[in-house]
Design a protein around this motif. Structure first.
Motif, mmCIF file in Angstrom:
data_model
loop_
_atom_site.group_PDB
_atom_site.id
_atom_site.type_symbol
_atom_site.label_atom_id
_atom_site.label_comp_id
_atom_site.label_asym_id
_atom_site.label_seq_id
_atom_site.Cartn_x
_atom_site.Cartn_y
_atom_site.Cartn_z
ATOM 1 N N UNK A 26 0.854 -1.198 0.000
ATOM 2 C CA UNK A 26 0.000 0.000 0.000
ATOM 3 C C UNK A 26 0.884 1.241 0.000
ATOM 4 N N UNK A 27 0.428 2.268 -0.695
ATOM 5 C CA UNK A 27 1.197 3.515 -0.794
ATOM 6 C C UNK A 27 1.117 4.302 0.518
ATOM 7 N N UNK A 28 2.002 5.261 0.652
ATOM 8 C CA UNK A 28 1.995 6.133 1.830
ATOM 9 C C UNK A 28 0.658 6.842 1.963
ATOM 10 N N UNK A 29 0.095 7.276 0.838
ATOM 11 C CA UNK A 29 -1.192 7.984 0.855
ATOM 12 C C UNK A 29 -2.327 7.055 1.302
ATOM 13 N N UNK A 30 -2.289 5.801 0.849
ATOM 14 C CA UNK A 30 -3.311 4.839 1.268
ATOM 15 C C UNK A 30 -3.220 4.567 2.768
ATOM 16 N N UNK A 31 -2.006 4.402 3.266
ATOM 17 C CA UNK A 31 -1.810 4.142 4.693
ATOM 18 C C UNK A 31 -2.289 5.328 5.525
ATOM 19 N N UNK A 32 -1.948 6.541 5.084
ATOM 20 C CA UNK A 32 -2.376 7.739 5.812
ATOM 21 C C UNK A 32 -3.889 7.805 5.920
ATOM 22 N N UNK A 33 -4.588 7.513 4.844
ATOM 23 C CA UNK A 33 -6.048 7.562 4.849
ATOM 24 C C UNK A 33 -6.627 6.488 5.769
ATOM 25 N N UNK A 34 -6.063 5.283 5.724
ATOM 26 C CA UNK A 34 -6.569 4.204 6.568
ATOM 27 C C UNK A 34 -6.303 4.473 8.048
ATOM 28 N N UNK A 35 -5.110 4.941 8.363
ATOM 29 C CA UNK A 35 -4.766 5.195 9.768
ATOM 30 C C UNK A 35 -5.628 6.325 10.330
ATOM 31 N N UNK A 36 -5.841 7.349 9.527
ATOM 32 C CA UNK A 36 -6.696 8.458 9.968
ATOM 33 C C UNK A 36 -8.119 7.964 10.233
ATOM 34 N N UNK A 37 -8.614 7.103 9.350
ATOM 35 C CA UNK A 37 -9.951 6.541 9.542
ATOM 36 C C UNK A 37 -10.014 5.690 10.801
ATOM 37 N N UNK A 38 -8.987 4.884 11.023
ATOM 38 C CA UNK A 38 -8.947 4.021 12.204
ATOM 39 C C UNK A 38 -9.030 4.829 13.487
ATOM 40 N N UNK A 39 -8.380 5.975 13.503
ATOM 41 C CA UNK A 39 -8.357 6.806 14.697
ATOM 42 C C UNK A 39 -9.640 7.617 14.849
ATOM 43 N N UNK A 40 -10.166 8.118 13.722
ATOM 44 C CA UNK A 40 -11.268 9.080 13.782
ATOM 45 C C UNK A 40 -12.653 8.453 13.709
ATOM 46 N N UNK A 41 -12.795 7.273 13.114
ATOM 47 C CA UNK A 41 -14.121 6.659 12.977
ATOM 48 C C UNK A 41 -14.533 6.070 14.324
ATOM 49 N N UNK A 42 -15.563 6.646 14.925
ATOM 50 C CA UNK A 42 -15.967 6.267 16.271
ATOM 51 C C UNK A 42 -16.424 4.810 16.363
ATOM 52 N N UNK A 43 -16.857 4.244 15.238
ATOM 53 C CA UNK A 43 -17.327 2.856 15.248
ATOM 54 C C UNK A 43 -16.216 1.904 15.658
#
Length: 285
Positions: A26-43
């Motif tokens: 996975x690219x750096x941009x893909x990882x950044x988006x996934x990690x941000x989602x993991x932290x911010x998505x309350x679910x």
């Protein structure tokens, strides 16, 4: 199969060793988006399970079955992922997604995972064919010896299924067989960078230490099965539903849903955590 992702040498390495590491999957941009989602998505936080290791330290994981239209769903359904998995499963049947889980090992408090095989858990789901089951771990943060990276026993998938018992709230492999395997085969620390992907067989013995460092270790692990692999004690339906593959660019460019609609696993519904009787005969601690 169209557009195979892996080389014949990589497939041979997987069959010999029980795992392969693909750098930069996975690219750096893909990882950044996934990690941000993991932290911010309350679910993710609301549906996280705490599992205690033998020392009482906790590892958090959020586990869901059907891959959706969220960023993790797009990763697990991506063409590069499904084509790679299809090359490694011992079947020509369509690839199905069993479940995915976000592993969260926080600094200083993230617990260990005892030696186990994934099939040691999934045997209780009564999957028939371990060669038609695989896990893919994509690192969202750096994984090192210091923060509890995955350790594997190279080639141990060829042992077949080892008996498992309970280690804390986890399911652990019989330590007599683990010790025999460690005398016979090579122990490998899988230190990996964000975006790297580790593909490993369901019978590969693996573990990880507690995270005693100052840095988190987060990863997404997606588990797949061939549609030809029957599970006689599994209530979800994802495991027998062929993956609806999306293009790789979906991860970055497609509109994403929240994970709030995902079918998360509840701790009380996990067959792996239920006593069947034979666990008491296993030396796992």
């Amino acid at each position: 199969m169209n557009d195979p992702k892996l080389t014949s040498n990589q497939v041979a390495d997987f069959n010999r060793d029980g795992y392969i590491l693909i750098k930069g999957f996975c690219s750096k941009e893909e990882v950044t988006k996934m990690y941000r989602t993991a932290i911010e998505d309350d679910a993710m936080r609301k549906n996280a399970l705490d599992l205690n290791d033998l020392s009482g330290k906790k590892t958090k994981l959020s586990l869901w079955f059907k891959p959706g239209n969220d960023v993790f769903g797009y990763l697990t359904r991506s063409k590069k992922m499904i084509n790679s998995v299809a090359q490694l499963l011992d079947s020509d049947a369509p690839v199905c997604h069993f479940h995915s889980k976000l592993m969260q090992k926080e600094p200083k408090v993230g617990g260990a995972w005892e030696w186990h095989q994934d099939y040691g858990y999934w045997y209780k789901n009564q999957f028939m064919f371990p060669d038609q089951l695989i896990s893919v771990m994509v690192a969202l943060t750096e994984a090192t010896k210091e923060n509890g990276c995955l350790q594997v026993i190279k080639g141990s998938h060829k042992l077949g299924r080892v008996n498992h018992g309970f280690s804390g709230e986890q399911v652990g492999a019989d330590l007599v067989m683990v010790e025999n395997a460690l005398k016979t085969m090579e122990l490998v620390y899988c230190e990996i960078q964000p975006g790297d992907a580790l593909f490993f067989h369901s019978n590969l013995l693996h573990r990880s230490e507690a995270n005693l460092s100052d840095h988190p270790r987060w990863s997404i692990i997606s588990c797949y099965s061939s549609q030809s692999n029957l599970a006689y004690n599994e209530t979800s339906t994802s495991w027998k539903t062929p993956v609806d593959v999306v293009p790789d660019e979906a991860i970055l460019t497609w509109e994403t849903d929240s994970l709030s609609s995902a079918d998360f696993l509840k701790k009380e519904n996990d067959p792996a955590l239920k006593e069947t009787g034979w666990e008491k005969e296993v030396k796992s601690s």
